[in-house]
Design a protein around this motif. Structure first.
Motif, PDB file in Angstrom:
ATOM      1  N   ALA A  81       0.829  -1.195   0.000  1.00  0.00           N
ATOM      2  CA  ALA A  81       0.000   0.000   0.000  1.00  0.00           C
ATOM      3  C   ALA A  81       0.863   1.244   0.000  1.00  0.00           C
ATOM      4  CB  ALA A  81      -0.926  -0.006   1.221  1.00  0.00           C
ATOM      5  N   LEU A  82       2.147   1.083   0.353  1.00  0.00           N
ATOM      6  CA  LEU A  82       3.051   2.211   0.449  1.00  0.00           C
ATOM      7  C   LEU A  82       4.237   1.982  -0.479  1.00  0.00           C
ATOM      8  CD1 LEU A  82       3.123   2.511   4.345  1.00  0.00           C
ATOM      9  CD2 LEU A  82       1.934   4.053   2.806  1.00  0.00           C
ATOM     10  N   ASN A  83       4.807   3.067  -0.944  1.00  0.00           N
ATOM     11  CA  ASN A  83       6.042   2.996  -1.717  1.00  0.00           C
ATOM     12  C   ASN A  83       7.195   3.053  -0.733  1.00  0.00           C
ATOM     13  OD1 ASN A  83       7.992   3.063  -3.684  1.00  0.00           O
ATOM     14  ND2 ASN A  83       7.690   5.223  -4.178  1.00  0.00           N
ATOM     15  N   MET A  84       7.783   1.890  -0.438  1.00  0.00           N
ATOM     16  CA  MET A  84       8.782   1.816   0.620  1.00  0.00           C
ATOM     17  C   MET A  84      10.156   1.533   0.038  1.00  0.00           C
ATOM     18  SD  MET A  84       6.716  -0.219   3.638  1.00  0.00           S
ATOM     19  CE  MET A  84       6.561  -1.735   2.676  1.00  0.00           C
ATOM     20  N   ASN A  85      11.155   2.124   0.683  1.00  0.00           N
ATOM     21  CA  ASN A  85      12.543   1.906   0.305  1.00  0.00           C
ATOM     22  C   ASN A  85      13.398   1.834   1.562  1.00  0.00           C
ATOM     23  OD1 ASN A  85      11.254   3.751  -1.982  1.00  0.00           O
ATOM     24  ND2 ASN A  85      12.861   2.524  -2.938  1.00  0.00           N
ATOM     25  N   ILE A  86      14.525   1.205   1.465  1.00  0.00           N
ATOM     26  CA  ILE A  86      15.467   1.174   2.584  1.00  0.00           C
ATOM     27  C   ILE A  86      16.088   2.557   2.734  1.00  0.00           C
ATOM     28  CG2 ILE A  86      17.656   0.211   3.401  1.00  0.00           C
ATOM     29  CD1 ILE A  86      16.912  -2.411   2.032  1.00  0.00           C
ATOM     30  N   SER A  87      15.934   3.136   3.922  1.00  0.00           N
ATOM     31  CA  SER A  87      16.482   4.465   4.197  1.00  0.00           C
ATOM     32  C   SER A  87      17.940   4.400   4.635  1.00  0.00           C
ATOM     33  CB  SER A  87      15.681   5.157   5.306  1.00  0.00           C
ATOM     34  OG  SER A  87      14.328   5.296   4.955  1.00  0.00           O
ATOM     35  N   ALA A  89      11.085   4.101   6.313  1.00  0.00           N
ATOM     36  CA  ALA A  89       9.907   4.867   6.732  1.00  0.00           C
ATOM     37  C   ALA A  89       8.650   4.035   6.555  1.00  0.00           C
ATOM     38  CB  ALA A  89       9.815   6.151   5.917  1.00  0.00           C
ATOM     39  N   HIS A  90       7.636   4.352   7.339  1.00  0.00           N
ATOM     40  CA  HIS A  90       6.272   3.823   7.229  1.00  0.00           C
ATOM     41  C   HIS A  90       6.079   2.428   7.846  1.00  0.00           C
ATOM     42  CE1 HIS A  90       5.674   7.230   4.678  1.00  0.00           C
ATOM     43  NE2 HIS A  90       6.426   6.737   3.702  1.00  0.00           N
ATOM     44  N   MET A  91       7.124   1.636   8.013  1.00  0.00           N
ATOM     45  CA  MET A  91       6.970   0.310   8.607  1.00  0.00           C
ATOM     46  C   MET A  91       7.067   0.428  10.128  1.00  0.00           C
ATOM     47  SD  MET A  91       9.346  -1.873   5.934  1.00  0.00           S
ATOM     48  CE  MET A  91       8.913  -3.512   6.561  1.00  0.00           C
ATOM     49  N   HIS A  92       6.110  -0.190  10.828  1.00  0.00           N
ATOM     50  CA  HIS A  92       6.124  -0.153  12.292  1.00  0.00           C
ATOM     51  C   HIS A  92       5.388  -1.372  12.829  1.00  0.00           C
ATOM     52  CE1 HIS A  92       1.995   1.321  11.908  1.00  0.00           C
ATOM     53  NE2 HIS A  92       2.456   2.244  11.075  1.00  0.00           N
ATOM     54  N   GLU A  93       5.369  -1.501  14.149  1.00  0.00           N
ATOM     55  CA  GLU A  93       4.882  -2.736  14.783  1.00  0.00           C
ATOM     56  C   GLU A  93       3.395  -2.987  14.600  1.00  0.00           C
ATOM     57  OE1 GLU A  93       8.709  -1.590  16.691  1.00  0.00           O
ATOM     58  OE2 GLU A  93       6.864  -0.493  16.164  1.00  0.00           O
ATOM     59  N   ASP A  94       2.646  -1.980  14.209  1.00  0.00           N
ATOM     60  CA  ASP A  94       1.216  -2.173  13.965  1.00  0.00           C
ATOM     61  C   ASP A  94       0.915  -2.634  12.543  1.00  0.00           C
ATOM     62  OD1 ASP A  94      -0.113  -1.486  16.478  1.00  0.00           O
ATOM     63  OD2 ASP A  94       0.717   0.512  16.158  1.00  0.00           O
ATOM     64  N   ASN A  95       1.810  -2.340  11.601  1.00  0.00           N
ATOM     65  CA  ASN A  95       1.524  -2.719  10.214  1.00  0.00           C
ATOM     66  C   ASN A  95       2.510  -3.734   9.644  1.00  0.00           C
ATOM     67  OD1 ASN A  95       3.813  -1.216   9.557  1.00  0.00           O
ATOM     68  ND2 ASN A  95       2.718   0.355   8.405  1.00  0.00           N
ATOM     69  N   VAL A  96       3.371  -4.265  10.501  1.00  0.00           N
ATOM     70  CA  VAL A  96       4.240  -5.380  10.138  1.00  0.00           C
ATOM     71  C   VAL A  96       3.762  -6.599  10.924  1.00  0.00           C
ATOM     72  CG1 VAL A  96       6.599  -6.301  10.258  1.00  0.00           C
ATOM     73  CG2 VAL A  96       6.211  -3.920   9.568  1.00  0.00           C
ATOM     74  N   PHE A  97       3.609  -7.737  10.234  1.00  0.00           N
ATOM     75  CA  PHE A  97       2.983  -8.915  10.819  1.00  0.00           C
ATOM     76  C   PHE A  97       3.908 -10.123  10.753  1.00  0.00           C
ATOM     77  CE2 PHE A  97      -0.284  -6.012   9.554  1.00  0.00           C
ATOM     78  CZ  PHE A  97      -1.288  -6.137  10.497  1.00  0.00           C
ATOM     79  N   ILE A  98       3.768 -10.992  11.748  1.00  0.00           N
ATOM     80  CA  ILE A  98       4.534 -12.232  11.752  1.00  0.00           C
ATOM     81  C   ILE A  98       4.234 -13.019  10.473  1.00  0.00           C
ATOM     82  CG2 ILE A  98       4.987 -14.399  12.971  1.00  0.00           C
ATOM     83  CD1 ILE A  98       5.895 -11.811  14.440  1.00  0.00           C
ATOM     84  N   GLY A  99       5.288 -13.509   9.851  1.00  0.00           N
ATOM     85  CA  GLY A  99       5.121 -14.263   8.606  1.00  0.00           C
ATOM     86  C   GLY A  99       5.167 -13.422   7.345  1.00  0.00           C
ATOM     87  N   ASP A 100       5.114 -12.095   7.475  1.00  0.00           N
ATOM     88  CA  ASP A 100       5.234 -11.239   6.290  1.00  0.00           C
ATOM     89  C   ASP A 100       6.522 -11.567   5.530  1.00  0.00           C
ATOM     90  OD1 ASP A 100       2.923  -9.873   6.826  1.00  0.00           O
ATOM     91  OD2 ASP A 100       3.879  -7.952   7.281  1.00  0.00           O
ATOM     92  N   ILE A 101       6.423 -11.641   4.219  1.00  0.00           N
ATOM     93  CA  ILE A 101       7.594 -11.845   3.372  1.00  0.00           C
ATOM     94  C   ILE A 101       7.806 -10.582   2.533  1.00  0.00           C
ATOM     95  CG2 ILE A 101       8.599 -13.194   1.480  1.00  0.00           C
ATOM     96  CD1 ILE A 101       7.099 -15.619   2.527  1.00  0.00           C
TER      97      ILE A 101
END
Length: 223
Positions: free
Chosen positions: A3-9, A95-107
């Motif tokens: 849902a977000l355009n994410m990159n390694i900061s 940016a944008h990744m945090h403990e509420d929107n990152v889930f166990i098992g996410d690849i």
């Protein structure tokens, strides 16, 4: 799936050095890198001081949320100047990744590397020593802003600026924050046996955390 355009900061790595009052070896102090060579048990530029508690295939890489640094700075203003990105010992920042929107098992596909979220990072006293203030670890635990560990599914080179793409999420995902709270519920928060059991069987959960949840379930059924 993103849902977000994410990159390694930013990327960080370090080697063990004497740390804290006991001068025990620790790699919590890391330096910035433009790239990391990622293999099955972590980055070759990185090394754990205590390999019984850190590192290995289930804790190969650590990411800490940028938003969590802001929470720490607000909660501990006297040491806020020390709480810069990378200072808590993470390998990856985005940016944008945090403990509420990152889930166990996410690849996630990160550049040429593929990683899977395996567990939260349980905070320890070295975080207090890093910033020279007590109870920071307890604040992190209570608020579930622990960051998370990845296992490596595909090795390669990580680079600053690499895109981050979510390629898989479990059908009934458990967030990093929820799992951390299940391990040690804050005051006013409780979980049913069914919720704990569902988390226990979630795809991708590290064996150590399966054991933790099983102990919580056993204690609940005994009580």
């Amino acid at each position: 799936m993103n849902a977000l355009n994410m990159n390694i900061s930013a990327l960080f790595a370090g080697k063990p050095q004497p740390f804290g009052p006991r001068k025990s070896p620790s790699s919590i102090i890391k330096t910035a890198h433009e790239s990391l060579n990622v293999v099955s048990d972590g980055a070759t530029e990185d090394e754990q001081g205590n390999k019984k508690l850190h590192g290995g295939p289930q804790m190969a890489l650590h990411q800490f949320a940028q938003a969590s640094y802001i929470a720490l700075q607000n909660a501990f203003p006297k040491t806020a100047y020390l709480m810069s990105i990378g200072s808590i010992g993470e390998n990856i920042s985005a940016a944008h990744m945090h403990e509420d929107n990152v889930f166990i098992g996410d690849i996630y596909q990160m550049g040429e590397v593929v990683v899977q979220v395996s567990s939260p990072r349980a905070p320890c006293s070295k975080i207090n020593q890093r910033y020279g203030q007590k109870k920071i670890d307890l604040f992190i635990l209570e608020h579930g802003i622990t960051g998370w560990y990845f296992r490596v599914l595909q090795s390669g080179v990580l680079k600053v600026g690499d895109s981050i793409e979510l390629t898989h999420r479990n059908e009934q995902p458990v967030s990093v924050k929820t799992l951390m709270h299940m391990s040690k519920p804050p005051e006013g928060i409780s979980f049913s046996e069914g919720e704990l059991q569902a988390a226990l069987t979630t795809e991708g959960l590290a064996p150590e955390w399966q054991d933790k949840l099983q102990r919580r379930i056993s204690a609940l059924t005994r009580g």
